[in-house]
Write a protein that holds these residues in place. Structure first.
Motif, PDB file in Angstrom:
ATOM      1  N   ALA A 220      60.701  92.376   7.113  1.00  0.00           N
ATOM      2  CA  ALA A 220      61.302  93.380   6.773  1.00  0.00           C
ATOM      3  C   ALA A 220      60.092  94.417   6.188  1.00  0.00           C
ATOM      4  O   ALA A 220      59.789  94.034   4.626  1.00  0.00           O
ATOM      5  CB  ALA A 220      62.690  93.884   6.298  1.00  0.00           C
ATOM      6  N   GLU A 221      58.904  95.598   6.467  1.00  0.00           N
ATOM      7  CA  GLU A 221      57.861  96.221   6.416  1.00  0.00           C
ATOM      8  C   GLU A 221      58.080  97.443   7.201  1.00  0.00           C
ATOM      9  O   GLU A 221      57.604  96.852   8.108  1.00  0.00           O
ATOM     10  CB  GLU A 221      56.844  95.490   5.971  1.00  0.00           C
ATOM     11  N   ASP A 222      58.109  98.422   6.445  1.00  0.00           N
ATOM     12  CA  ASP A 222      57.824  99.920   7.179  1.00  0.00           C
ATOM     13  C   ASP A 222      56.329 100.626   7.066  1.00  0.00           C
ATOM     14  O   ASP A 222      55.883 101.262   7.633  1.00  0.00           O
ATOM     15  CB  ASP A 222      58.715 100.749   6.659  1.00  0.00           C
ATOM     16  N   HIS A 223      55.158  99.691   6.673  1.00  0.00           N
ATOM     17  CA  HIS A 223      54.076 100.037   6.449  1.00  0.00           C
ATOM     18  C   HIS A 223      53.410  99.480   7.452  1.00  0.00           C
ATOM     19  O   HIS A 223      53.067  97.654   6.935  1.00  0.00           O
ATOM     20  CB  HIS A 223      53.747 100.104   4.921  1.00  0.00           C
ATOM     21  N   ASP A 224      52.377  99.600   8.445  1.00  0.00           N
ATOM     22  CA  ASP A 224      51.733  99.081   9.766  1.00  0.00           C
ATOM     23  C   ASP A 224      51.104  98.084   8.896  1.00  0.00           C
ATOM     24  O   ASP A 224      50.410  96.801   9.883  1.00  0.00           O
ATOM     25  CB  ASP A 224      51.183  99.980  10.394  1.00  0.00           C
ATOM     26  N   LYS A 247      60.742  96.905  10.400  1.00  0.00           N
ATOM     27  CA  LYS A 247      61.008  98.182   9.417  1.00  0.00           C
ATOM     28  C   LYS A 247      62.478  99.017   8.674  1.00  0.00           C
ATOM     29  O   LYS A 247      61.856  99.486   7.695  1.00  0.00           O
ATOM     30  CB  LYS A 247      60.731  99.807  10.831  1.00  0.00           C
ATOM     31  N   ASN A 248      63.276  98.512   9.440  1.00  0.00           N
ATOM     32  CA  ASN A 248      64.900  98.882   8.472  1.00  0.00           C
ATOM     33  C   ASN A 248      65.093  97.625   8.433  1.00  0.00           C
ATOM     34  O   ASN A 248      65.229  96.329   8.878  1.00  0.00           O
ATOM     35  CB  ASN A 248      65.003 100.051   8.327  1.00  0.00           C
ATOM     36  N   GLU A 251      67.619  97.076  11.501  1.00  0.00           N
ATOM     37  CA  GLU A 251      66.653  96.020  12.978  1.00  0.00           C
ATOM     38  C   GLU A 251      65.714  94.685  12.081  1.00  0.00           C
ATOM     39  O   GLU A 251      66.732  93.627  13.348  1.00  0.00           O
ATOM     40  CB  GLU A 251      65.321  96.563  13.215  1.00  0.00           C
ATOM     41  N   THR A 266      61.503  90.705   2.554  1.00  0.00           N
ATOM     42  CA  THR A 266      61.759  92.297   2.423  1.00  0.00           C
ATOM     43  C   THR A 266      61.054  93.282   1.497  1.00  0.00           C
ATOM     44  O   THR A 266      61.038  92.646   0.652  1.00  0.00           O
ATOM     45  CB  THR A 266      64.214  91.996   2.705  1.00  0.00           C
ATOM     46  N   MET A 270      62.513 101.387   2.032  1.00  0.00           N
ATOM     47  CA  MET A 270      62.242 101.227   3.648  1.00  0.00           C
ATOM     48  C   MET A 270      63.430 102.537   3.921  1.00  0.00           C
ATOM     49  O   MET A 270      64.561 102.457   3.981  1.00  0.00           O
ATOM     50  CB  MET A 270      62.599  99.936   4.256  1.00  0.00           C
ATOM     51  N   ASP A 274      67.843 100.170   3.246  1.00  0.00           N
ATOM     52  CA  ASP A 274      66.796  99.853   2.422  1.00  0.00           C
ATOM     53  C   ASP A 274      67.320  98.012   1.988  1.00  0.00           C
ATOM     54  O   ASP A 274      68.057  96.966   2.951  1.00  0.00           O
ATOM     55  CB  ASP A 274      66.535  99.789   1.652  1.00  0.00           C
TER      56      ASP A 274
END
Length: 424
Positions: A220-224, A247-248, A251, A266, A270, A274
């Motif tokens: 789980a990571e929101d930065h590409d 992304k959060n 998901e 995680t 996020m 979060d």
């Protein structure tokens, strides 16, 4: 962590559901037998075969009751806490006082029904076995859930039982064999007898080591950019498989509706749900999944919340890439993992609060082992000094690490020194 302690008195005046059901079964069996005998005599006297139909109905009725009784018992095992069942089922003897402690994050809720049933049977049978040799001795029992197995440790003070007595006990061996469990016994000088048993949580693969099994992870990571880097990192590891990304937190939970995973890695910050909320949700809905926190935010409040929600692995994004790989492998072996930045900032486990209470949860033998570690003895030297097998020693250490929420044996020494077991 949940820690329960109950002292079982020598006499129990209340009757529990299991005892009541057992008495009903015995009384009904006696009445059904008498009724069948009575009807049978009438049938013989009158030479009328129609009475045999009544006897058949009596048999069917009793079988139906037995079926309901069996379902009731199975339901009791599923719905009641393991600690409560063990407390209720224990038949204390006049010759022994039993002190029972259970240690589990979720009160053994995720334990397989067959494993749970075998633990109950083994516990009751082993208490009875020890009580047969006891004259007013104290028996300390610990049942501790680890990531891959449950450890059942009986420590009876000032009583020394011959090993042959245990090896010749067919009942105890049979109970454990059904669930691929193992046990061994040792007599510790100046203490007494210990019986150490372990039951794997995975009955299909009791050694928990399928040759082709890979650790399944969700990231789980929101930065590409960070996400791409993590995927690339794990693609080079044959023992780790990325089965999904998110992304959060929402998901991640959506993925878990169709996918099974061992670990969720995680971030904390996020959009939407979060990392803190995700850790809480996983603890409640998927307690078997391990959580690795991979973040820049090693702030006290964040860490405290995550620890409360069951997170035991923290890796800073400033760490080397190999740190995260090591964390995945470590947590799958049942250990905690804390990167150097985390340890440097927080010391022992992010907080020293409650360490005295945690030490109080240790048994006499576990405290003795900690003191020996603090005197710079190796694990092998301590086992030899206590005259216990390497397997029993490993179980002792695993229990200590779990109770103290420690990551490795070095931290045990650190705790011992800090608590002034020895001087620096």
């Amino acid at each position: 962590m949940k820690f329960d302690h109950v002292i079982l008195k020598k006499k129990i005046f209340s009757i529990n559901e299991e005892d009541l059901l057992r008495q009903i079964e015995e009384n009904l069996k006696e009445k059904f037998t008498d009724l069948k005998s009575h009807v049978g005599k009438i049938s013989e006297d009158k030479n009328d075969n129609s009475y045999q139909q009544i006897i058949s109905k009596i048999d069917d009725t009793y079988k139906e009751f037995k079926s309901v009784s069996k379902k009731f018992k199975e339901s009791s095992i599923q719905t009641n806490s393991l600690k409560q069942i063990l407390t209720d089922l224990t038949k204390t003897k006049e010759s022994i006082i039993v002190s029972l402690k259970t240690f589990s994050e979720d009160d053994f809720k995720g334990v397989n029904k067959q494993v749970k049933k075998s633990i109950i049977e083994f516990y009751e049978s082993c208490v009875n076995f020890i009580a047969d040799f006891s004259v007013n001795h104290k028996l300390n029992v610990q049942i501790i859930e680890h990531s891959k197995y449950i450890n059942i440790l009986f420590e009876v003070e000032e009583l020394f039982i011959e090993k042959e007595e245990l090896t010749n006990n067919a009942l105890l061996k049979t109970i454990l064999e059904k669930v691929h469990g193992k046990m061994e016994m040792a007599n510790i000088s100046n203490y007494g007898t210990i019986i150490n048993a372990s039951v794997p949580l995975d009955l299909k693969h009791p050694d928990n080591s399928k040759a082709d099994k890979r650790t399944r992870i969700i990231i789980a990571e929101d930065h590409d950019v960070s996400l791409f880097g993590l995927i690339s990192l794990f693609k080079t590891k044959e023992d780790i498989e990325v089965i999904g990304t998110a992304k959060n937190g929402m998901e991640v939970l959506k993925l878990l509706e169709t996918e099974d995973t061992d670990i969720v890695i995680t971030d904390i910050s996020m959009p939407g749900m979060d990392g803190i909320e995700l850790a809480e949700s996983l603890k409640n809905k998927h307690p078997q999944i391990k959580v690795i926190v991979f973040t820049m935010y090693l702030e006290n409040w964040f860490v405290e919340q995550l620890i409360n929600h069951g997170a035991k692995v923290f890796v800073s994004k400033n760490s080397k890439a190999t740190e995260l790989v090591s964390a995945v492998r470590s947590v799958m072996e049942g250990n905690n993992y804390y990167c150097p930045q985390f340890k440097s900032k927080f010391g022992f486990k992010g907080a020293n609060n409650g360490i005295t209470q945690k030490l109080d949860s240790l048994s006499k033998n576990e405290l003795h082992i900690i003191k020996q570690y603090a005197e710079n003895l190796s694990k092998e030297q301590i086992a030899e000094k206590m005259d216990i097998s390497p397997k029993t020693m490993d179980n002792f250490i695993a229990n200590i690490l779990l109770k103290l929420n420690a990551g490795d044996e070095d931290e045990i020494i650190h705790i011992a020194k800090k608590q002034k077991f020895i001087s620096e």
